[in-house]
Scaffold this motif. Structure first.
Motif, PDB file in Angstrom:
ATOM      1  N   UNK A 123       3.733  10.582  -9.326  1.00  0.00           N
ATOM      2  CA  UNK A 123       3.249  10.736 -10.703  1.00  0.00           C
ATOM      3  C   UNK A 123       2.081  11.716 -10.785  1.00  0.00           C
ATOM      4  N   UNK A 124       1.748  12.330  -9.656  1.00  0.00           N
ATOM      5  CA  UNK A 124       0.632  13.278  -9.644  1.00  0.00           C
ATOM      6  C   UNK A 124       1.045  14.646 -10.144  1.00  0.00           C
TER       7      UNK A 124
ATOM      8  N   UNK B 165       0.839  -1.204   0.000  1.00  0.00           N
ATOM      9  CA  UNK B 165       0.000   0.000   0.000  1.00  0.00           C
ATOM     10  C   UNK B 165       0.878   1.258   0.000  1.00  0.00           C
ATOM     11  N   UNK B 166       1.942   1.246   0.806  1.00  0.00           N
ATOM     12  CA  UNK B 166       2.833   2.408   0.877  1.00  0.00           C
ATOM     13  C   UNK B 166       3.501   2.669  -0.468  1.00  0.00           C
ATOM     14  N   UNK B 167       3.933   1.606  -1.135  1.00  0.00           N
ATOM     15  CA  UNK B 167       4.552   1.761  -2.453  1.00  0.00           C
ATOM     16  C   UNK B 167       3.535   2.310  -3.452  1.00  0.00           C
ATOM     17  N   UNK B 168       2.304   1.793  -3.388  1.00  0.00           N
ATOM     18  CA  UNK B 168       1.254   2.275  -4.279  1.00  0.00           C
ATOM     19  C   UNK B 168       0.970   3.755  -4.080  1.00  0.00           C
ATOM     20  N   UNK B 169       0.910   4.176  -2.830  1.00  0.00           N
ATOM     21  CA  UNK B 169       0.701   5.598  -2.538  1.00  0.00           C
ATOM     22  C   UNK B 169       1.871   6.441  -3.038  1.00  0.00           C
ATOM     23  N   UNK B 170       3.083   5.920  -2.881  1.00  0.00           N
ATOM     24  CA  UNK B 170       4.266   6.651  -3.360  1.00  0.00           C
ATOM     25  C   UNK B 170       4.243   6.794  -4.883  1.00  0.00           C
ATOM     26  N   UNK B 171       3.857   5.716  -5.576  1.00  0.00           N
ATOM     27  CA  UNK B 171       3.741   5.782  -7.034  1.00  0.00           C
ATOM     28  C   UNK B 171       2.764   6.877  -7.441  1.00  0.00           C
ATOM     29  N   UNK B 172       1.604   6.889  -6.801  1.00  0.00           N
ATOM     30  CA  UNK B 172       0.588   7.881  -7.131  1.00  0.00           C
ATOM     31  C   UNK B 172       1.051   9.298  -6.771  1.00  0.00           C
ATOM     32  N   UNK B 173       1.787   9.413  -5.676  1.00  0.00           N
ATOM     33  CA  UNK B 173       2.243  10.736  -5.244  1.00  0.00           C
ATOM     34  C   UNK B 173       3.244  11.324  -6.245  1.00  0.00           C
TER      35      UNK B 173
ATOM     36  N   UNK C  49       0.111  20.418  -0.370  1.00  0.00           N
ATOM     37  CA  UNK C  49      -0.632  19.430   0.389  1.00  0.00           C
ATOM     38  C   UNK C  49      -1.678  18.701  -0.436  1.00  0.00           C
ATOM     39  N   UNK C  50      -2.159  19.346  -1.499  1.00  0.00           N
ATOM     40  CA  UNK C  50      -3.170  18.707  -2.345  1.00  0.00           C
ATOM     41  C   UNK C  50      -2.621  17.466  -3.035  1.00  0.00           C
ATOM     42  N   UNK C  51      -1.309  17.438  -3.226  1.00  0.00           N
ATOM     43  CA  UNK C  51      -0.707  16.312  -3.930  1.00  0.00           C
ATOM     44  C   UNK C  51      -0.871  15.014  -3.143  1.00  0.00           C
ATOM     45  N   UNK C  52      -0.673  15.083  -1.831  1.00  0.00           N
ATOM     46  CA  UNK C  52      -0.816  13.892  -0.990  1.00  0.00           C
ATOM     47  C   UNK C  52      -2.262  13.405  -0.982  1.00  0.00           C
ATOM     48  N   UNK C  53      -3.204  14.340  -0.847  1.00  0.00           N
ATOM     49  CA  UNK C  53      -4.616  13.948  -0.853  1.00  0.00           C
ATOM     50  C   UNK C  53      -5.025  13.388  -2.204  1.00  0.00           C
TER      51      UNK C  53
END
Length: 234
Positions: free
Chosen positions: A144-145, A134-142, A150-154
Protein backbone atom coordinates in the motif's frame (compact mmCIF):
# COMPACT_ATOMS: atom_id res chain seq x y z
CA UNK A 1 -7.47 -36.88 26.78
CA UNK A 2 -10.04 -34.21 27.66
CA UNK A 3 -13.43 -35.13 26.22
CA UNK A 4 -15.12 -32.22 24.53
CA UNK A 5 -18.78 -31.89 25.60
CA UNK A 6 -21.34 -32.39 22.86
CA UNK A 7 -22.88 -28.98 23.53
CA UNK A 8 -19.49 -27.29 23.11
CA UNK A 9 -18.85 -29.06 19.80
CA UNK A 10 -22.32 -28.12 18.55
CA UNK A 11 -21.85 -24.50 19.66
CA UNK A 12 -18.46 -24.37 17.96
CA UNK A 13 -19.88 -25.63 14.67
CA UNK A 14 -22.69 -23.06 14.85
CA UNK A 15 -20.30 -20.18 15.55
CA UNK A 16 -17.95 -21.33 12.80
CA UNK A 17 -20.80 -21.53 10.28
CA UNK A 18 -22.10 -18.04 11.19
CA UNK A 19 -18.59 -16.57 10.99
CA UNK A 20 -17.91 -18.08 7.57
CA UNK A 21 -21.34 -16.92 6.37
CA UNK A 22 -20.57 -13.39 7.59
CA UNK A 23 -17.29 -13.39 5.69
CA UNK A 24 -19.10 -14.64 2.58
CA UNK A 25 -21.66 -11.81 2.85
CA UNK A 26 -18.88 -9.20 2.88
CA UNK A 27 -16.96 -10.84 0.02
CA UNK A 28 -20.13 -10.97 -2.11
CA UNK A 29 -20.78 -7.31 -1.36
CA UNK A 30 -17.26 -6.44 -2.55
CA UNK A 31 -16.95 -8.54 -5.66
CA UNK A 32 -20.50 -9.41 -6.78
CA UNK A 33 -22.45 -6.31 -5.78
CA UNK A 34 -19.34 -4.23 -6.61
CA UNK A 35 -19.07 -2.15 -3.47
CA UNK A 36 -15.30 -2.07 -3.88
CA UNK A 37 -13.11 -0.34 -1.34
CA UNK A 38 -10.93 2.61 -2.37
CA UNK A 39 -8.19 1.18 -0.15
CA UNK A 40 -7.84 -2.36 -1.48
CA UNK A 41 -6.34 -3.65 1.75
CA UNK A 42 -9.76 -3.19 3.34
CA UNK A 43 -11.08 -5.88 1.00
CA UNK A 44 -8.95 -8.21 3.10
CA UNK A 45 -9.59 -6.55 6.46
CA UNK A 46 -13.40 -6.65 6.34
CA UNK A 47 -13.75 -10.33 5.34
CA UNK A 48 -11.08 -11.32 7.88
CA UNK A 49 -13.03 -9.47 10.57
CA UNK A 50 -16.06 -11.59 9.73
CA UNK A 51 -14.08 -14.71 10.65
CA UNK A 52 -14.13 -13.84 14.35
CA UNK A 53 -16.70 -11.06 14.86
CA UNK A 54 -19.34 -12.69 12.66
CA UNK A 55 -22.55 -10.64 12.21
CA UNK A 56 -21.04 -7.75 14.18
CA UNK A 57 -18.44 -7.44 11.41
CA UNK A 58 -21.20 -7.28 8.80
CA UNK A 59 -22.95 -4.50 10.71
CA UNK A 60 -19.70 -2.55 11.10
CA UNK A 61 -18.93 -3.04 7.42
CA UNK A 62 -22.38 -1.79 6.38
CA UNK A 63 -21.94 1.23 8.65
CA UNK A 64 -18.36 2.23 7.79
CA UNK A 65 -17.01 0.02 5.00
CA UNK A 66 -19.63 0.04 2.26
CA UNK A 67 -20.11 3.87 2.43
CA UNK A 68 -16.43 4.23 1.50
CA UNK A 69 -17.03 2.59 -1.88
CA UNK A 70 -17.42 4.76 -5.01
CA UNK A 71 -20.60 2.82 -5.88
CA UNK A 72 -22.25 3.79 -2.58
CA UNK A 73 -21.19 7.43 -2.94
CA UNK A 74 -22.63 7.60 -6.44
CA UNK A 75 -26.02 6.56 -5.05
CA UNK A 76 -26.08 8.71 -1.92
CA UNK A 77 -25.64 12.44 -1.72
CA UNK A 78 -25.60 12.55 2.09
CA UNK A 79 -22.19 11.68 3.62
CA UNK A 80 -22.33 8.63 5.91
CA UNK A 81 -22.54 9.19 9.63
CA UNK A 82 -19.36 8.30 11.43
CA UNK A 83 -19.03 7.39 15.10
CA UNK A 84 -16.29 9.17 16.99
CA UNK A 85 -14.88 5.71 17.69
CA UNK A 86 -14.99 4.64 14.02
CA UNK A 87 -11.39 5.51 13.17
CA UNK A 88 -10.06 3.68 16.23
CA UNK A 89 -12.20 0.62 15.51
CA UNK A 90 -11.17 0.44 11.85
CA UNK A 91 -7.49 0.95 12.61
CA UNK A 92 -7.64 -1.74 15.30
CA UNK A 93 -9.35 -4.12 12.88
CA UNK A 94 -6.60 -3.38 10.36
CA UNK A 95 -3.90 -4.48 12.80
CA UNK A 96 -6.08 -7.36 13.97
CA UNK A 97 -6.10 -8.71 10.42
CA UNK A 98 -2.33 -9.13 10.59
CA UNK A 99 -2.86 -11.35 13.63
CA UNK A 100 -5.81 -13.24 12.12
CA UNK A 101 -3.82 -14.18 9.03
CA UNK A 102 -0.75 -14.84 11.16
CA UNK A 103 -2.70 -17.28 13.35
CA UNK A 104 -4.02 -19.15 10.31
CA UNK A 105 -0.57 -19.37 8.71
CA UNK A 106 1.12 -20.47 11.95
CA UNK A 107 -1.54 -23.11 12.63
CA UNK A 108 -1.26 -24.61 9.14
CA UNK A 109 2.55 -24.71 9.29
CA UNK A 110 2.82 -26.00 12.88
CA UNK A 111 0.29 -28.78 12.54
CA UNK A 112 1.04 -29.51 8.89
CA UNK A 113 4.71 -30.17 9.63
CA UNK A 114 4.15 -31.50 13.20
CA UNK A 115 6.58 -28.95 14.62
CA UNK A 116 7.57 -29.13 18.28
CA UNK A 117 9.91 -27.21 20.59
CA UNK A 118 10.94 -28.63 23.96
CA UNK A 119 8.49 -31.45 23.36
CA UNK A 120 5.50 -29.14 22.82
CA UNK A 121 3.84 -27.88 19.66
CA UNK A 122 2.59 -24.81 21.54
CA UNK A 123 5.89 -22.90 21.36
CA UNK A 124 6.53 -23.10 17.59
CA UNK A 125 2.87 -22.23 17.07
CA UNK A 126 3.21 -19.10 19.23
CA UNK A 127 6.52 -18.03 17.68
CA UNK A 128 5.16 -18.64 14.20
CA UNK A 129 1.97 -16.74 15.04
CA UNK A 130 3.83 -13.58 16.05
CA UNK A 131 6.38 -13.76 13.22
CA UNK A 132 3.63 -14.35 10.64
CA UNK A 133 1.56 -11.44 12.02
CA UNK A 134 4.56 -9.10 11.69
CA UNK A 135 5.31 -10.42 8.18
CA UNK A 136 1.71 -9.85 7.10
CA UNK A 137 1.79 -6.34 8.57
CA UNK A 138 4.97 -5.52 6.66
CA UNK A 139 3.44 -6.91 3.46
CA UNK A 140 0.33 -4.76 3.94
CA UNK A 141 2.48 -1.67 4.37
CA UNK A 142 4.69 -2.60 1.42
CA UNK A 143 1.88 -3.12 -1.08
CA UNK A 144 0.00 0.00 0.00
CA UNK A 145 3.06 2.24 -0.09
CA UNK A 146 3.64 4.92 -2.70
CA UNK A 147 7.43 4.65 -2.79
CA UNK A 148 9.32 2.73 -5.48
CA UNK A 149 12.41 0.58 -5.60
CA UNK A 150 14.40 -0.15 -2.49
CA UNK A 151 12.89 2.84 -0.70
CA UNK A 152 9.54 1.08 -0.70
CA UNK A 153 10.74 -1.70 1.61
CA UNK A 154 12.35 0.75 4.02
CA UNK A 155 9.25 2.97 3.98
CA UNK A 156 7.03 -0.06 4.70
CA UNK A 157 9.23 -1.06 7.62
CA UNK A 158 9.21 2.44 9.09
CA UNK A 159 5.43 2.74 8.72
CA UNK A 160 4.89 -0.66 10.33
CA UNK A 161 7.24 0.00 13.25
CA UNK A 162 5.73 3.43 13.82
CA UNK A 163 2.07 2.65 13.32
CA UNK A 164 1.46 -1.09 13.77
CA UNK A 165 4.05 -2.90 15.86
CA UNK A 166 2.72 -1.77 19.25
CA UNK A 167 -0.89 -2.72 18.47
CA UNK A 168 0.11 -6.04 16.91
CA UNK A 169 2.31 -6.91 19.90
CA UNK A 170 -0.40 -6.14 22.45
CA UNK A 171 -2.95 -8.05 20.36
CA UNK A 172 -0.64 -11.07 20.17
CA UNK A 173 0.07 -10.95 23.91
CA UNK A 174 -3.65 -11.18 24.69
CA UNK A 175 -4.33 -13.82 22.03
CA UNK A 176 -1.39 -16.06 22.90
CA UNK A 177 -1.97 -15.70 26.64
CA UNK A 178 -5.56 -16.88 26.17
CA UNK A 179 -4.51 -19.78 23.94
CA UNK A 180 -1.82 -20.85 26.42
CA UNK A 181 -4.35 -20.83 29.26
CA UNK A 182 -6.87 -22.88 27.31
CA UNK A 183 -4.42 -25.38 25.84
CA UNK A 184 -2.28 -25.94 28.95
CA UNK A 185 -4.81 -25.62 31.76
CA UNK A 186 -8.16 -26.63 30.25
CA UNK A 187 -7.64 -28.88 27.22
CA UNK A 188 -4.07 -30.02 27.99
CA UNK A 189 -2.92 -29.68 24.38
CA UNK A 190 -5.55 -32.06 23.02
CA UNK A 191 -7.12 -29.50 20.69
CA UNK A 192 -6.42 -29.91 16.97
CA UNK A 193 -7.39 -27.72 14.01
CA UNK A 194 -9.69 -30.55 12.86
CA UNK A 195 -11.91 -29.78 15.86
CA UNK A 196 -14.38 -26.85 15.65
CA UNK A 197 -13.68 -26.22 19.35
CA UNK A 198 -10.10 -25.28 18.43
CA UNK A 199 -11.37 -22.54 16.13
CA UNK A 200 -13.91 -21.32 18.69
CA UNK A 201 -11.08 -20.88 21.19
CA UNK A 202 -9.06 -19.00 18.56
CA UNK A 203 -12.04 -16.78 17.70
CA UNK A 204 -12.52 -15.84 21.36
CA UNK A 205 -8.80 -15.08 21.60
CA UNK A 206 -8.98 -12.84 18.53
CA UNK A 207 -11.86 -10.87 20.04
CA UNK A 208 -9.88 -10.48 23.28
CA UNK A 209 -6.88 -9.37 21.25
CA UNK A 210 -8.97 -6.74 19.48
CA UNK A 211 -10.10 -5.14 22.74
CA UNK A 212 -6.59 -5.35 24.18
CA UNK A 213 -5.18 -3.59 21.09
CA UNK A 214 -7.79 -0.82 21.17
CA UNK A 215 -6.06 1.43 23.77
CA UNK A 216 -2.60 1.39 22.14
CA UNK A 217 -4.20 1.99 18.74
CA UNK A 218 -6.05 5.01 20.14
CA UNK A 219 -2.77 6.26 21.59
CA UNK A 220 -1.06 5.88 18.18
CA UNK A 221 -3.89 7.76 16.45
CA UNK A 222 -3.69 10.63 18.93
CA UNK A 223 0.04 10.87 18.29
CA UNK A 224 -0.44 10.99 14.52
CA UNK A 225 0.92 7.54 13.71
CA UNK A 226 -2.35 6.15 12.33
CA UNK A 227 -5.24 7.93 10.63
CA UNK A 228 -5.81 7.04 7.02
CA UNK A 229 -8.20 4.11 6.60
CA UNK A 230 -11.40 6.14 6.69
CA UNK A 231 -10.20 8.94 4.49
CA UNK A 232 -12.63 9.71 1.68
CA UNK A 233 -11.58 8.35 -1.70
CA UNK A 234 -10.03 10.73 -4.17
Amino acid sequence: MVLQPTWLVALSWAVLFVSLASTAVIVIDHFVLRYRQPMKVMEIVWPATGLYFGPAAVLAYRQWGRPQSPRWRERHRIPPRRSRHAITIIETLHCATHCVLGAIIATLVTFGFSLELFGKRLWPEFIGDYVAAVAVGLAFRYFTGADTGGRRAWAAMRRFLRGDLLSVSVFELALLGWLALMELMVFHETLLPSSPVFWLIVQIGLIMGFFAAWPPTLWLIRHGAKAELLSPPR
